[in-house]
Design an enzyme around this catalytic site. Structure first.
Site, PDB file in Angstrom:
ATOM      1  N   ARG A 215      46.656  35.808  31.541  1.00  0.00           N
ATOM      2  CA  ARG A 215      45.336  35.761  30.900  1.00  0.00           C
ATOM      3  C   ARG A 215      44.954  37.180  30.478  1.00  0.00           C
ATOM      4  O   ARG A 215      44.745  38.048  31.322  1.00  0.00           O
ATOM      5  CB  ARG A 215      44.301  35.190  31.877  1.00  0.00           C
ATOM      6  CG  ARG A 215      42.927  34.926  31.274  1.00  0.00           C
ATOM      7  CD  ARG A 215      42.066  34.180  32.284  1.00  0.00           C
ATOM      8  NE  ARG A 215      40.740  33.916  31.761  1.00  0.00           N
ATOM      9  CZ  ARG A 215      39.600  34.210  32.380  1.00  0.00           C
ATOM     10  NH1 ARG A 215      39.632  34.790  33.580  1.00  0.00           N
ATOM     11  NH2 ARG A 215      38.428  33.941  31.855  1.00  0.00           N
TER      12      ARG A 215
ATOM     13  N   PHE B 275      37.811  43.067  27.813  1.00  0.00           N
ATOM     14  CA  PHE B 275      37.340  42.467  29.065  1.00  0.00           C
ATOM     15  C   PHE B 275      38.285  42.806  30.233  1.00  0.00           C
ATOM     16  O   PHE B 275      37.998  43.686  31.041  1.00  0.00           O
ATOM     17  CB  PHE B 275      37.203  40.953  28.890  1.00  0.00           C
ATOM     18  CG  PHE B 275      36.678  40.229  30.096  1.00  0.00           C
ATOM     19  CD1 PHE B 275      37.068  38.925  30.370  1.00  0.00           C
ATOM     20  CD2 PHE B 275      35.786  40.833  30.973  1.00  0.00           C
ATOM     21  CE1 PHE B 275      36.592  38.240  31.479  1.00  0.00           C
ATOM     22  CE2 PHE B 275      35.293  40.158  32.082  1.00  0.00           C
ATOM     23  CZ  PHE B 275      35.705  38.862  32.338  1.00  0.00           C
TER      24      PHE B 275
ATOM     25  N   GLN C 278      44.774  39.742  33.556  1.00  0.00           N
ATOM     26  CA  GLN C 278      44.853  39.011  34.828  1.00  0.00           C
ATOM     27  C   GLN C 278      46.274  38.547  35.098  1.00  0.00           C
ATOM     28  O   GLN C 278      46.998  38.127  34.195  1.00  0.00           O
ATOM     29  CB  GLN C 278      43.911  37.803  34.793  1.00  0.00           C
ATOM     30  CG  GLN C 278      43.862  37.010  36.111  1.00  0.00           C
ATOM     31  CD  GLN C 278      42.833  35.892  36.066  1.00  0.00           C
ATOM     32  OE1 GLN C 278      41.870  35.957  35.289  1.00  0.00           O
ATOM     33  NE2 GLN C 278      43.004  34.874  36.887  1.00  0.00           N
TER      34      GLN C 278
ATOM     35  N   ASN D   3      38.940  34.473  41.381  1.00  0.00           N
ATOM     36  CA  ASN D   3      38.582  33.345  42.237  1.00  0.00           C
ATOM     37  C   ASN D   3      38.025  32.223  41.381  1.00  0.00           C
ATOM     38  O   ASN D   3      37.882  32.365  40.162  1.00  0.00           O
ATOM     39  CB  ASN D   3      37.581  33.763  43.326  1.00  0.00           C
ATOM     40  CG  ASN D   3      36.270  34.288  42.754  1.00  0.00           C
ATOM     41  OD1 ASN D   3      35.685  33.693  41.843  1.00  0.00           O
ATOM     42  ND2 ASN D   3      35.801  35.424  43.273  1.00  0.00           N
TER      43      ASN D   3
ATOM     44  N   PHE E 210      42.773  40.922  38.763  1.00  0.00           N
ATOM     45  CA  PHE E 210      42.656  41.386  37.387  1.00  0.00           C
ATOM     46  C   PHE E 210      42.293  42.864  37.367  1.00  0.00           C
ATOM     47  O   PHE E 210      41.830  43.429  38.373  1.00  0.00           O
ATOM     48  CB  PHE E 210      41.627  40.563  36.602  1.00  0.00           C
ATOM     49  CG  PHE E 210      40.231  40.597  37.152  1.00  0.00           C
ATOM     50  CD1 PHE E 210      39.831  39.708  38.149  1.00  0.00           C
ATOM     51  CD2 PHE E 210      39.292  41.507  36.683  1.00  0.00           C
ATOM     52  CE1 PHE E 210      38.545  39.730  38.663  1.00  0.00           C
ATOM     53  CE2 PHE E 210      38.000  41.535  37.185  1.00  0.00           C
ATOM     54  CZ  PHE E 210      37.623  40.647  38.183  1.00  0.00           C
TER      55      PHE E 210
ATOM     56  N   LEU F  43      30.084  41.074  37.001  1.00  0.00           N
ATOM     57  CA  LEU F  43      31.007  40.522  37.996  1.00  0.00           C
ATOM     58  C   LEU F  43      30.733  41.027  39.412  1.00  0.00           C
ATOM     59  O   LEU F  43      31.353  40.549  40.363  1.00  0.00           O
ATOM     60  CB  LEU F  43      32.454  40.864  37.609  1.00  0.00           C
ATOM     61  CG  LEU F  43      32.943  40.339  36.259  1.00  0.00           C
ATOM     62  CD1 LEU F  43      34.392  40.738  36.027  1.00  0.00           C
ATOM     63  CD2 LEU F  43      32.784  38.829  36.162  1.00  0.00           C
TER      64      LEU F  43
ATOM     65  N   HIS G 264      33.123  38.943  42.367  1.00  0.00           N
ATOM     66  CA  HIS G 264      34.547  39.198  42.547  1.00  0.00           C
ATOM     67  C   HIS G 264      34.700  40.485  43.368  1.00  0.00           C
ATOM     68  O   HIS G 264      34.006  41.470  43.117  1.00  0.00           O
ATOM     69  CB  HIS G 264      35.260  39.336  41.198  1.00  0.00           C
ATOM     70  CG  HIS G 264      35.237  38.076  40.390  1.00  0.00           C
ATOM     71  ND1 HIS G 264      36.252  37.145  40.434  1.00  0.00           N
ATOM     72  CD2 HIS G 264      34.305  37.587  39.528  1.00  0.00           C
ATOM     73  CE1 HIS G 264      35.950  36.133  39.628  1.00  0.00           C
ATOM     74  NE2 HIS G 264      34.772  36.372  39.070  1.00  0.00           N
TER      75      HIS G 264
END
Length: 637
Positions: free
Chosen positions: A523, A528, A531, A570, A581, A590, A594
């Protein structure tokens, strides 16, 4: 732990996975949560959670039984030399109250469900001693005309005199005795068993006794004059409609299946049976149908240890080898029947949502709704093989949410919230307290292993062999740097074990095992993050090393304030696994969602190269690079 339902299916057969990963600022994803216990976190907070026992106390000889009396907060321990000790639960820990020697050898104790009385007996004697628990004293002696088997109090709450059901040692006959007499038999029950009864438990909610015989048959019967099952409150009329013969059928094929313990849940809705074959059966009381079977054999433990995708119960290889050898010795001793071995029983928590039992890996806390392992207690205690357990739960008086959940009647059982598991171990003169506190290495506050009796030389040697480091000290030895070797180049990172120890321990342990070798970046979202860490390559797989899952560890000094932040992926609170990530821009939204556990110190150009790679724009593989970019491996320093 291997789990099967009543159709023999493993839990994983019906599971559906959820995607792991952070959501972009404007695209918070809504996922349907898996069914679970309502307010699970609050209920788990009322259970112990530590991987080391806090304290232990002694008898002069091997301890054979431990019982918790919730109504008046007493703990009772028995040992093979005929000694019985009363202990009182203190706000933290316990206090010694009184010691008796009611018998001249190995004996068993049966505590009334209302916490008022206790009966102790020895199989080679025709006497039963009756104790009043609140007074911590003997109030009577029953003189029998037969050698006794198991005994159980069966009086109803409105009865003025306690009644004791006592089975004969070599037959299925049970005698109902007035416990305030000198042994007067009020009536005799010819049960439906056809051989010796091994276990009896009384359900006050149903006014019914559940008994198990040596051939594995389980029966329901009423202690009233008809002695029949209370069919008016049960969902069956004939035993062929139930699973009560299942263990007996298995025992015909495997003699190791003999029943070792029988426990009824606090609300009377379930009962649990353990066998010498390391199987744990959970039955529905009303239907007498099997709900689940948990298998804790040595082969199951080996399978978990060797399975690279199952990280929750992985132990150090040397430690696992020692435990396996000791467990095999224990199982051989049980099957030989040459020595009394206390059973590995099942303990229900007071909300009837969780069960606790001991195993090769430690003491397991299992969710009865999802049938998943929630916690593994005393995981690092590799010198003791825990057997029987007893659970104390305080009233959590300061927790309004808990009070609303379980009601005032349960809260009146205690004055303090100090949940404690009391465990006894094979051939040990000690019992152990597992709490919500780590053992204190400060000797000025008292010994961890209390010498309330004079220890033997073997006991001194065993205690000296224990590791002295606490879990907190172990955190200081965790790695602080890693290098992520990718097909685009190397990424150097620093880690924060002192602030997020469990996250760092799980990440680096997986790395050392080679778990991350050749996994792809599945990903990639420009502007951004990137991952990786999914063994399936689609964002739905991967687990941490911890049996009770990886909890979210948030430290106020660790935020997503810049590019190059390492953080755990998660799919909701406390669901971290193996995926992580690396941010490519500040992502403050976030924070507290996370867990940040590291930062890139060198190699951001590699992160940028991965970020700017061409990705699939739509479909099931959206945001996956068109050409696979892999982690070759992770070097831990």
């Amino acid at each position: 732990m291997s789990v099967t339902d009543k159709r023999g299916r493993h839990d994983s057969d019906s599971d559906s996975s959820s995607d792991f990963g952070p959501a972009p600022a404007a695209a918070a994803q809504k996922k349907r949560p898996k069914p679970d216990i309502r307010n699970k976190k609050i209920l788990l907070d009322a259970l112990p959670d530590k991987e080391l026992y806090e304290k232990s106390y002694m008898h002069k000889d091997t301890i054979t039984q431990v019982e918790v009396i919730h109504q008046n907060q007493f703990i009772i321990t028995c040992s093979v030399d005929g000694v019985l000790k009363f202990w009182k639960k203190a706000p933290q820990g316990i206090l010694a109250i009184r010691t008796f020697k009611p018998h001249m050898g190995l004996f068993t104790a049966s505590v009334a469900y209302d916490g008022q009385f206790m009966a102790t007996k020895i199989s080679t004697d025709r006497k039963i001693k009756i104790f009043e628990i609140q007074a911590c004293d003997i109030i009577g002696v029953l003189e029998l005309k037969f050698l006794s088997g198991p005994a159980e109090f069966i009086h109803k709450k409105d009865q003025s005199r306690p009644l004791l059901a006592v089975a004969e040692s070599v037959s299925p006959i049970v005698h109902i005795i007035d416990a305030h007499s000198q042994g007067t038999v009020l009536r005799t029950v010819q049960t439906a068993h056809n051989c010796q009864i091994l276990h009896m438990k009384y359900s006050p909610q149903a006014g019914t006794v559940i008994s198990a015989s040596a051939n594995g048959v389980i029966e329901y019967w009423s202690p009233d004059y008809d002695y029949k099952p209370p069919f008016e409150i049960l969902s069956f009329k004939r035993k062929v409609e139930t699973d009560l013969f299942q263990i007996a059928k298995s025992q015909k094929r495997d003699k190791n299946e003999q029943i070792r313990s029988l426990t009824i849940s606090p609300d009377g809705s379930m009962f649990a049976v353990t066998t010498a074959a390391c199987l744990i059966y959970i039955f529905n009381f009303q239907t007498a149908k099997r709900m689940r079977v948990y298998s804790e054999t040595i082969d199951d433990a080996r399978m978990l240890q060797q399975n690279a995708t199952t990280e929750k119960l992985i132990l150090d290889e040397l430690d696992f080898g020692k435990r396996t050898a000791a467990e095999q010795d224990l199982q051989n001793t049980i099957l030989s029947r040459q020595e009394f071995i206390p059973p590995r029983n099942v303990v229900f928590d007071r909300t009837n949502n969780f069960i606790l039992y001991s195993s090769l890996q430690g003491i397991k806390v299992v969710n009865l709704k999802t049938h998943r392992l929630e916690r593994l207690l005393a995981k690092y205690e590799n010198t003791d093989q825990f057997l029987s357990l007893a659970l104390f739960q305080g009233n959590t008086a300061g927790n309004q949410q808990f009070q609303e959940l379980i009601g005032d009647s349960v809260l009146k059982q205690g004055k303090e919230d100090d949940p404690t598991v009391f465990a006894i171990a094979w051939r040990r003169p000690r019992f152990f307290l597992i709490t919500k506190r780590e053992p204190d290495d400060d000797k000025s506050k008292g010994q961890r292993d209390v010498f309330n009796e004079r220890p033997s030389n073997d006991e001194i040697a065993l205690l000296a062999s224990r590791p002295s480091k606490s879990v907190t000290e172990k955190n200081k030895l965790l790695p602080t740097n890693v290098v992520i070797h990718t097909s685009k180049g190397d990424i150097f990172c620093e880690l924060y074990p002192s602030k997020v120890p469990k996250t760092v321990e799980s990440f680096t342990s997986l790395a050392k095992k080679g778990f991350y070798n050749n996994l792809i970046f599945h990903r990639v979202i420009k502007g951004f993050m990137i991952q990786t860490g999914c063994p399936l390559g689609n964002g739905t797989g991967g687990a941490s090393i911890f049996a009770d899952g990886l909890p979210d560890e948030f430290d106020p000094s660790l935020t997503h304030s810049s590019p190059g932040i390492l953080s755990m992926a998660n799919h909701g609170p406390n669901t971290g696994g193996s995926q992580f990530f690396i941010t490519t821009v500040p992502t403050k939204w976030l924070d507290n969602k996370h867990a940040v556990f590291g930062k890139v110190t060198k190699g951001m150009e590699v992160v940028s190269a991965i970020e700017n790679t061409k990705v699939i724009k739509s479909g099931e593989m959206e945001n996956r690079p068109v050409e696979n970019i892999k982690m070759i491996n992770i070097s831990v320093k």
